[in-house]
Design a protein around this motif. Structure first.
Motif, PDB file in Angstrom:
ATOM      1  N   ASP A 164       0.821  -1.230   0.114  1.00  0.00           N
ATOM      2  CA  ASP A 164      -0.145  -0.205   0.037  1.00  0.00           C
ATOM      3  C   ASP A 164       0.818   1.226   0.024  1.00  0.00           C
ATOM      4  OD1 ASP A 164      -2.472   0.961   0.031  1.00  0.00           O
ATOM      5  OD2 ASP A 164      -2.218   1.742   2.007  1.00  0.00           O
ATOM      6  N   THR A 165       2.060   1.151   0.505  1.00  0.00           N
ATOM      7  CA  THR A 165       2.805   2.414   0.741  1.00  0.00           C
ATOM      8  C   THR A 165       4.240   1.703   0.897  1.00  0.00           C
ATOM      9  OG1 THR A 165       3.543   4.275   2.004  1.00  0.00           O
ATOM     10  CG2 THR A 165       2.471   2.506   2.963  1.00  0.00           C
ATOM     11  N   GLU A 167       6.446   3.239   3.107  1.00  0.00           N
ATOM     12  CA  GLU A 167       6.683   3.997   4.137  1.00  0.00           C
ATOM     13  C   GLU A 167       7.193   3.157   5.130  1.00  0.00           C
ATOM     14  OE1 GLU A 167       7.345   6.743   7.063  1.00  0.00           O
ATOM     15  OE2 GLU A 167       7.129   7.139   4.880  1.00  0.00           O
ATOM     16  N   LEU A 186       6.360   8.145  -2.691  1.00  0.00           N
ATOM     17  CA  LEU A 186       5.711   7.238  -1.573  1.00  0.00           C
ATOM     18  C   LEU A 186       4.176   7.260  -1.445  1.00  0.00           C
ATOM     19  CD1 LEU A 186       7.898   8.704   1.643  1.00  0.00           C
ATOM     20  CD2 LEU A 186       7.584   6.399   0.679  1.00  0.00           C
ATOM     21  N   LYS A 187       3.644   8.112  -2.477  1.00  0.00           N
ATOM     22  CA  LYS A 187       2.206   8.110  -2.255  1.00  0.00           C
ATOM     23  C   LYS A 187       1.649   7.250  -3.797  1.00  0.00           C
ATOM     24  CE  LYS A 187       1.998  12.760  -0.799  1.00  0.00           C
ATOM     25  NZ  LYS A 187       0.939  13.061   0.273  1.00  0.00           N
ATOM     26  N   LYS A 189       1.502   3.122  -5.645  1.00  0.00           N
ATOM     27  CA  LYS A 189       1.336   1.726  -5.127  1.00  0.00           C
ATOM     28  C   LYS A 189       2.515   1.204  -5.679  1.00  0.00           C
ATOM     29  CE  LYS A 189      -2.385   3.050  -2.756  1.00  0.00           C
ATOM     30  NZ  LYS A 189      -2.332   3.616  -1.550  1.00  0.00           N
ATOM     31  N   ARG A 203       5.490   0.964 -10.834  1.00  0.00           N
ATOM     32  CA  ARG A 203       4.741   1.825  -9.960  1.00  0.00           C
ATOM     33  C   ARG A 203       3.435   2.023 -10.602  1.00  0.00           C
ATOM     34  NH1 ARG A 203       9.192   6.519 -10.043  1.00  0.00           N
ATOM     35  NH2 ARG A 203       9.449   5.540 -12.120  1.00  0.00           N
ATOM     36  N   SER A 207      -4.718   1.653  -5.850  1.00  0.00           N
ATOM     37  CA  SER A 207      -4.978   0.246  -5.421  1.00  0.00           C
ATOM     38  C   SER A 207      -5.659  -0.583  -6.378  1.00  0.00           C
ATOM     39  CB  SER A 207      -5.605   0.164  -3.972  1.00  0.00           C
ATOM     40  OG  SER A 207      -5.008   1.128  -3.066  1.00  0.00           O
TER      41      SER A 207
END
Length: 287
Positions: A164-165, A167, A186-187, A189, A203, A207
């Motif tokens: 999902d990320t 991060e 980072l934003k 998926k 990338r 979703s």
């Protein structure tokens, strides 16, 4: 010919009934969270952990097994006359396989024949080394033939995961070659694979597109001759079931596994991960 016992670590996340059916022995990793340390193998389910992970509290940490943890599994198997094939999470992600190699060396120094214990770095993770263990368990013959079966499945294996990320991978330091995507991406998926370490594949923006990319992968693997598939997830059972249903349409069969990834890997990926693999039954055997 002595019997061969299969050993893996808990990060393959095969269903418990599959592990028991094939008499696979587990060495547990550890997760440090909410002021406590748990053996991953002792957690009855993962709901409380993923609730904690989502809460925004301090990021949990994870620990590899000790050499002693491996010896506690290996020694009784050696004493009863078994050979051992031990297959583990990629050394590019965790020191687990190195601890297994140290345990093997300790037994050799005690006089155990070097041909009785083989340790394999799967260069994969989650179901990847689980499928290797199943291929080995199903293969006839002794240690060398079972190791060859595990390697043969690994050569054909293509895992694809959507997170999902980035991060959690960034915060946990397990981002591997995908670190080049940190920053503006980072934003998005990320679609990743595991080849020694986490490797970037593609990338996508949403979703929904990540979900369809996994379906495309399953379809391509079917066209390449795969006749089975597996699905794993981190705290996303409904989406994983939708993914499995799409896989059923492609393969005409249920997934060989549909299972949840636990806290050790989940700490580093975050909730919402989806993973798929297309497989050849001739290499995998029965599940």
């Amino acid at each position: 010919m002595p019997p061969v016992s299969l050993v893996t670590d808990t990060t393959q996340y095969l269903p418990r009934e599959v592990i028991e059916r094939h008499s696979i022995h587990l060495v547990s990793l550890y997760v440090n969270w909410n002021g406590r340390t748990d053996r991953e193998a002792d957690l009855p389910d993962y709901d409380a952990f993923y609730d904690y992970l989502r809460s925004g509290a301090d990021l949990p940490s994870t620990s590899q097994p000790s050499v002693g943890d491996f010896l506690a599994v290996y020694e009784p198997l050696i004493e009863r006359g078994d050979d051992i094939l031990s297959i583990h999470l990629s050394g590019g992600i965790s020191g687990t396989v190195h601890a297994a190699e140290q345990a093997r060396q300790a037994l050799l120094e005690q006089g155990v024949d070097e041909h009785r214990i083989a340790v394999i770095d799967s260069r994969s993770g989650c179901a990847g080394h689980g499928f290797m263990a199943l291929a080995a368990a199903n293969a006839p013959g002794g240690l060398a033939k079972k190791a060859a079966a595990a390697h043969a499945l690994r050569e054909d294996l293509q895992l694809l995961v959507a997170v999902d990320t980035l991060e959690f991978l960034r915060r946990g330091g397990r981002i591997g070659a995908a670190r080049a995507w940190i920053g503006a991406t980072l934003k998005v998926k990320p679609i990743l694979t595991i080849e020694g370490e986490m490797q970037p594949v593609e990338r996508v923006r949403t979703s929904a597109r990540a979900f369809e990319r996994l379906i495309e992968h399953l379809r391509q693997r079917k066209e390449d001759g795969c006749d089975a598939f597996g699905v794993q997830h981190t705290s996303a059972p409904e989406v994983a079931e939708r993914l499995a249903e799409r896989g059923r349409e492609i393969y005409g069969a249920d997934p060989v596994i549909l299972s949840e990834i636990g806290p050790v890997i989940g700490t580093h990926t975050g909730p919402g991960l989806l993973g798929v693999a297309g497989l050849r039954s001739e290499l995998l055997g029965t599940v």
